[in-house]
Structure formats: C-alpha cells, structure tokens
Design a protein around this motif. Structure first.
Motif, PDB file in Angstrom:
ATOM      1  N   LEU A 140     -22.607 -12.432  13.858  1.00 33.90           N
ATOM      2  CA  LEU A 140     -22.934 -11.194  14.563  1.00 33.90           C
ATOM      3  C   LEU A 140     -22.652  -9.985  13.684  1.00 33.90           C
ATOM      4  O   LEU A 140     -21.841 -10.055  12.753  1.00 33.90           O
ATOM      5  N   MET A 141     -23.345  -8.873  13.985  1.00 38.04           N
ATOM      6  CA  MET A 141     -23.101  -7.644  13.225  1.00 38.04           C
ATOM      7  C   MET A 141     -22.885  -6.488  14.192  1.00 38.04           C
ATOM      8  O   MET A 141     -23.478  -6.459  15.269  1.00 38.04           O
ATOM      9  N   ASN A 142     -22.036  -5.541  13.806  1.00 34.91           N
ATOM     10  CA  ASN A 142     -21.864  -4.331  14.615  1.00 34.91           C
ATOM     11  C   ASN A 142     -22.450  -3.119  13.880  1.00 34.91           C
ATOM     12  O   ASN A 142     -22.946  -3.252  12.761  1.00 34.91           O
ATOM     13  N   HIS A 143     -22.382  -1.951  14.516  1.00 32.02           N
ATOM     14  CA  HIS A 143     -23.083  -0.771  13.988  1.00 32.02           C
ATOM     15  C   HIS A 143     -22.476  -0.210  12.705  1.00 32.02           C
ATOM     16  O   HIS A 143     -23.064   0.671  12.098  1.00 32.02           O
ATOM     17  N   VAL A 144     -21.296  -0.685  12.299  1.00 28.50           N
ATOM     18  CA  VAL A 144     -20.782  -0.236  10.999  1.00 28.50           C
ATOM     19  C   VAL A 144     -21.065  -1.258   9.899  1.00 28.50           C
ATOM     20  O   VAL A 144     -20.708  -1.068   8.743  1.00 28.50           O
ATOM     21  N   GLY A 145     -21.733  -2.362  10.279  1.00 31.42           N
ATOM     22  CA  GLY A 145     -22.129  -3.333   9.272  1.00 31.42           C
ATOM     23  C   GLY A 145     -21.070  -4.379   8.961  1.00 31.42           C
ATOM     24  O   GLY A 145     -21.069  -4.972   7.889  1.00 31.42           O
ATOM     25  N   ASP A 146     -20.167  -4.634   9.923  1.00 34.49           N
ATOM     26  CA  ASP A 146     -19.246  -5.762   9.778  1.00 34.49           C
ATOM     27  C   ASP A 146     -19.955  -7.011  10.248  1.00 34.49           C
ATOM     28  O   ASP A 146     -20.631  -6.987  11.280  1.00 34.49           O
TER      29      ASP A 146
END
Ligand code: ATP
Ligand code: MG
Length: 314
Positions: A140-146
């Motif tokens: 999975l990815m979040n909006h900061v690109g982790d």
C-alpha cells in the motif's frame, strides 16, 4: 484499549479478495480512520480463539515499512475482524491504472524495492515471519509516498480456516518455483514474488499472461498450466524488451535487479537482507532517501486522481 464493533462507523468499501472484504471505517473513540478487514471463517470457537491469539504478534510488528495493526476480534461466530492502518492511495494494483502511461516511474520502483526489502528483513529478523503473499494488492502507499506491506502470514490457523480454503485459494502467479514444487520455501520466495511484481509495475501489465489476456486464469486447468510454466520456463525478464508505451528499452539497472530477484534456483537467489547488505546499483542512494522527494510529489498526484475517482463513483 480493546476494539469494539460498535465503535466503528463504516465510511466506504475499499475492495474484496479471496479471503475477505476491506472497508474504510472511523474508530469513533480515537477518531482514527482505519481499514477493517472482515474474514469469513469456517471453524470452531476454540480455533477462533487460537487465531486471535496468533494474531497478537501483529501488535509487536512496528516498522515504517509495515502496516500498523490496531486489533482483531471475533464477530457473529463466523467472522474474524482485523483493523489496521488505512493507506490513502490504496494498493499498487489500484495505483497502476491511475498512472499515465500505466507504468511506475523509475524512482518509485527504486524506493518501493528498498521499502519491501526493508519490511521483509524486519519481519524475518525480528519476528521470524515470512510474508508469503507479496503482490501488488498487498503493498500500500500513502500520500507522502511511503510503501507498506500488509496481509502477511502470521496465523497458521487462520490460513487453514478460510471459508474458501479449497486447494486453489492462496495460489497465485507470484508464487516461486520452489514453493510450487512443494520444496522448502523461505524468505527468498518473497524476493521472487517482488521481482515478478516489479516487472508488472514497470511494463504496465501482468507477467505470466499471454498477449491480450487481462485476468489471471480461472479454473483448475488454467491455474495448473500456469504453475507448470513457472516451474519449467526460464524466468521472466525485461532485459532487451521495449516498453509498449515509451517505445524505449527499460532501465538497464532495473533489468539487472529484476534478474537478481528472479533466479529460479532459490539456493542461488539472494535473501532480502543480502540484497540490502550488498546493494545492487539499482538501489544506490535509496537508504539515504534520495528519491523520497520525487516519490512524494508523484504520490500527491496519485492521491488527487484517486480522490477524484472515489468521488465520481458515488
Ligand atoms: P487477495 O484476497 O487475493 O489477497 P486482495 O489483497 O486484493 O486479494 P484484500 O486483502 O481483501 O484482497 O484487500 C482488498 C482491497 O482492499 C485491496 O485490493 C486494497 O486495494 C484494499 N486495502 C486493503 N487493505 C487496505 C488498507 N490498509 N488501506 C487501504 N486500502 C486497503
Ligand atoms: Mg490483500
């Protein structure tokens, strides 16, 4: 504090797979947004209690590369509910079609590889856990690109009790040759799966399918045929191939890194820890975060498209 069904407010359905359904929910007491996975199981209550016990190890898995676990409980006798960190860009299989062309940029593939290897190394070194199900829908990815891993195999009893636990559940085109052959499999099998996933994200279509095929094969014949190909054919590669979108060859170091992941003989394949210790040129700089800024800008863009799409579908 313990999680309770009555404290969760349903926000929207995120998707479903072989084992269950995932929704975005609000945990009212903490005001935290969570992903809630409901798994139908077919087992006695002693087993259910055992599953909940086995899942407790998830509380101890703390790493920036692993989805945070908030808790699990039994609901209505035949479902296990798992609550975890919600990732607002979704899984990589959902992100790929949002890219134009549908290919991950090189800097994202570099950061992704480093994150997966770090997550796998953490799980194995600290908790003796092998992931067993690396594929685009489980990253999975979040909006900061982790990038973060989810759905790893911690509970043997849970795997055994899935309501749909017939022979082909858990079979996938990301499986390594040694696993298909029923040989000992370990951390290196996850490296194979990662290599296959990298090809898919770089070229923009799944690996083992024939030209024009969109979905994985259905039914026993199709699946058995696929498994045989994984064992018998040379490993997939991007070397000397041309991207159908850019009409250019793929990055040389990317091709070489994928080759290192897709070594068929697992005794010759490197483990996640080895790939981090003597990093391949493809990974240069990733441990110092040199691509973080580019990935963050890209993730922000993905988040916007993701949001716009989500609103249209209502
Ligand atoms: P399979 O059952 O074959 O493993 P899957 O991984 O797609 O397939 P699920 O694990 O049930 O199935 O997940 C369903 C979908 O929910 C995923 O494809 C993903 O897009 C979404 N999802 C799962 N967990 C999260 C999460 N923590 N945050 C945001 N989205 C999630
Ligand atoms: Mg999953």
């Amino acid at each position: 504090s313990k999680l309770d069904e009555k404290d969760l407010v349903m926000l929207k359905k995120l998707g479903s797979g072989n084992s269950g359904t995932v929704s975005k929910v609000l945990h009212v007491p903490s005001q935290k947004t969570m992903a809630k996975k409901v798994i139908l199981i077919d087992s006695k209550s002693v087993i259910q209690t055992q599953i909940i016990r086995e899942l407790r190890i998830l509380h101890e898995c703390r790493s920036p590369y692993i989805i945070e676990f908030f808790g699990a409980y039994i609901n209505n006798y035949n479902t296990i509910v798992l609550c975890m960190e919600y990732c607002n860009c979704g899984s990589l299989d959902k992100i790929l079609p949002l890219c134009d062309p549908p290919q991950f940029p090189l800097y994202a593939l570099k950061k992704l590889s480093y994150s997966i290897l770090s997550g796998l190394t953490y799980l194995h070194a600290k908790h003796k856990i092998i992931h067993r199900d690396i594929k685009p829908s489980n990253v999975l990815m979040n909006h900061v690109g982790d990038f973060k891993l989810c759905d790893f195999g911690v509970s043997r009893e849970l795997t055994n009790s899935l309501a749909m636990a017939d022979t082909f559940v858990g079979t996938s085109m990301y499986m390594s040759p040694e696993r298909i052959q029923g040989l000992n499999y370990g951390v290196k099998s996850d490296v194979w799966s990662m290599g296959l996933m990298l090809i898919e994200l770089a070229k923009g279509s799944p690996v083992w399918l024939e030209e024009g095929e969109e979905e994985s094969p259905q039914g026993p014949e199709g699946i058995l045929d696929l498994l045989q190909r994984i064992v018998n054919e040379p490993p997939p590669t991007l070397t000397n191939k041309i991207s159908p979108y850019t009409k250019k060859p793929y990055d040389r170091q990317l091709c070489s890194f994928i080759e290192a992941c897709l070594v068929k003989d697992d005794s010759l394949r490197k483990s996640p820890a080895e790939l981090l210790e003597e990093p391949h040129g493809f990974l240069a700089g990733t441990n110092m975060g040199v691509y973080d800024k580019d990935v963050k800008i890209w993730a922000k863009k993905i988040r916007k498209i993701h949001k716009a799409k989500g609103e249209n579908s209502h």
